[in-house]
Design a protein around this motif. Structure first.
Motif, short mmCIF file in Angstrom:
data_model
loop_
_atom_site.label_atom_id
_atom_site.label_comp_id
_atom_site.label_asym_id
_atom_site.label_seq_id
_atom_site.Cartn_x
_atom_site.Cartn_y
_atom_site.Cartn_z
N MET B 1 0.81 -1.21 0.00
CA MET B 1 0.00 0.00 0.00
C MET B 1 0.84 1.25 0.00
O MET B 1 0.37 2.31 0.38
CB MET B 1 -0.90 0.02 1.24
CG MET B 1 -1.94 -1.08 1.19
SD MET B 1 -3.04 -0.92 2.56
CE MET B 1 -4.06 -2.37 2.26
N GLY B 2 2.13 1.12 -0.36
CA GLY B 2 3.11 2.18 -0.27
C GLY B 2 2.56 3.58 -0.47
O GLY B 2 2.32 4.32 0.50
N MET B 4 -0.13 4.86 -0.87
CA MET B 4 -1.41 5.23 -0.29
C MET B 4 -1.26 6.02 1.00
O MET B 4 -2.18 6.70 1.42
CB MET B 4 -2.22 3.98 0.00
CG MET B 4 -2.75 3.31 -1.24
SD MET B 4 -3.53 4.49 -2.36
CE MET B 4 -4.89 5.02 -1.33
N ALA B 5 -0.08 5.93 1.60
CA ALA B 5 0.09 6.56 2.89
C ALA B 5 -0.18 8.06 2.84
O ALA B 5 -0.60 8.67 3.80
CB ALA B 5 1.48 6.29 3.45
N ARG B 7 -2.39 9.35 1.03
CA ARG B 7 -3.84 9.50 0.83
C ARG B 7 -4.20 10.38 -0.36
O ARG B 7 -5.11 11.19 -0.29
CB ARG B 7 -4.51 10.02 2.11
CG ARG B 7 -4.37 8.98 3.21
CD ARG B 7 -5.08 9.35 4.47
NE ARG B 7 -4.76 8.33 5.49
CZ ARG B 7 -5.01 8.45 6.77
NH1 ARG B 7 -5.60 9.53 7.23
NH2 ARG B 7 -4.70 7.51 7.60
#
Lengths: 182, 182, 182, 182
Positions: B1-2, B4-5, B7
């Motif tokens: 989910m790299g 995605m942090a 957002r």
């Protein structure tokens, strides 16, 4: 079972005369099966529930489910199929459930009842199943009508009030069992 | 989910990259469904069980059941149908069970396992269903064979030894659930 | 899961940071367990249902059931026990059910929902169990009240309206499952 | 039911004489309950199964489970509790299951049997339940021994061979139901 007491050979073992059945019903719990016929969509969601609309000896109309006695030496599955065919016709194409475990056991007692379920003829222990049917259904002669209701209709106060002996509970339990979210 | 942090908007919400899925599988239990396809006779007795016969990356053959992940925002029923169609083809005519309750929940853990069920890729919580199929089935390309075995054959030591990760248990539990008397 | 993408050793495998959990909840179904605590009489009839009465971040009060996430490498049973102890205290003496099969599977989706069950944080697949408790229960600090209601009270329109996200359905399904005749 | 045919008042309604019961057993399916007593650990895993070891009229030893008839106007739950107390003593502290649905229905027929389950006295429809017990158990006088076996022991070929009429199947089905992974 009068004459049976002398244990003479019985030409028709496994059958009870009307009178003997009347007596047995006052002495032993009687095994019943009940089926809630349902129509499913491709995902297995219940879209409709089949209900019988019939009349009692006094001409009072009421709704009911497929229901009947298990005979001596008859399997549960054979009894289920026999009663479904009797009530929905031979083209109903019922899919009997793979598991023999009923979704509930309904215990009908002569009034007054410990369970809230009443059958004034007998103490019946009834194994209840949800049975998908995919074919053509037609009510037998002595049932006036077979109607297919949506889950929402089946749970309406009006329809629930048309059952006798507490059988409306069976509809509620069946819909809860299939995960119907009202 | 790299990434995605931070957002940022996600063009493909609900989908995980291969790498993110790899990581998620080491951090969260993953929801699975498993289906035991069965052929039923008119009375609902199981006559045959469908099993897939496939090979792992090392070319070792093994048997397995219909199985797969539930996607984000996918219902259990949609996932079941999707995996059944993937493994048995689109003409299988599966009858998804009316109740959402699985006959068992299989918990697969990376080795060593608390439950005896092993999946070295992940911790999977798998909802297992018996699914009657009435149509034509054909294994997908990457499964070498779909075979239909009688319950007796399916429980034989030889066949049971051909499953991996403890999945032979699922067959035993499914047959017990349907009341098969060996 | 940001830094995990390079696959460096993880000092705390199986744990997600708050941020990574936030993201995972938008990408994967999350495994939950829910417990309906009940008091049983000597015959196994449900006499009372335990409900939590709590407040959301805006100070709105609502009823709920024991509920929580299953952690990575945690069994369903361990998660059930952990959440029951967290919500009912360590003296509740819960009797976890011998079968791993839940009475229903509740699927919560972010709004709008296909199932009617809503959880705006995530897609949760929740395995629901009826759990008899025989000990002393006391709600944890952040739940304002634990109340025991009779089945009749629990099904009243007033109480049913105090649940959020469709969880009142779970109460109805649990009571149908235990054969409660209203 | 000889004299009953004239329908005179019955001083003992609901009771059958030995002779009438003998006849009824050849004419009607008889309702039975069977209980598999288990010891559970704190997480609900089955650690031990209780089995009775007894002798038939010819002095042949065999294993069996708690089993007995449901009387006229007796509820399933009352019958279960009565037979458990009769076989395990009054200090067994059984926890009757909250759901009335049995894990299976065993159908015993006079030989030859359609189901593989045999009871030469009668056609019995038996509702089978797994019942956790937490108290002190002591076999009644006429059962020679109550033994607690691990699931592994209970499934051993040696122990399975000591049951009559196919009841060893019930043990296998009960253990599959509780998710025992052998």
């Amino acid at each position: 079972m009068g004459g049976m007491a002398v244990r003479t050979p019985d030409p028709n073992p496994g059958w009870l005369s009307e009178e003997d059945l009347y007596e047995a019903r006052r002495r032993l719990p009687i095994v019943y099966v009940e089926a809630i016929p349902v129509r499913l969509d491709a995902l297995g969601y219940v879209t409709e529930i089949g209900m019988l609309y019939t009349a009692d000896d006094d001409g009072q109309f009421f709704r009911t489910v497929v229901s009947g006695r298990v005979m001596y030496r008859e399997t549960i599955r054979a009894a289920l199929l026999r009663h479904i065919e009797k009530d929905l016709g031979s083209l109903a194409l019922p899919q009997l459930p793979p598991s023999p475990a009923p979704f509930t056991v309904a215990e009908y007692f002569p009034y007054p009842s410990e369970t809230g379920l009443v059958d004034d003829r007998q103490h019946a222990v009834s194994l209840a199943y949800v049975v998908p049917v995919s074919g053509e259904c037609s009510a037998r002669q002595d049932a006036l009508e077979l109607s297919w209701l949506t889950p929402e209709q089946a749970l309406s106060a009006e329809v629930q009030a048309e059952f006798l002996g507490g059988r409306e509970q069976l509809i509620r339990q069946a819909l809860a069992h299939v995960g119907y979210i009202g």
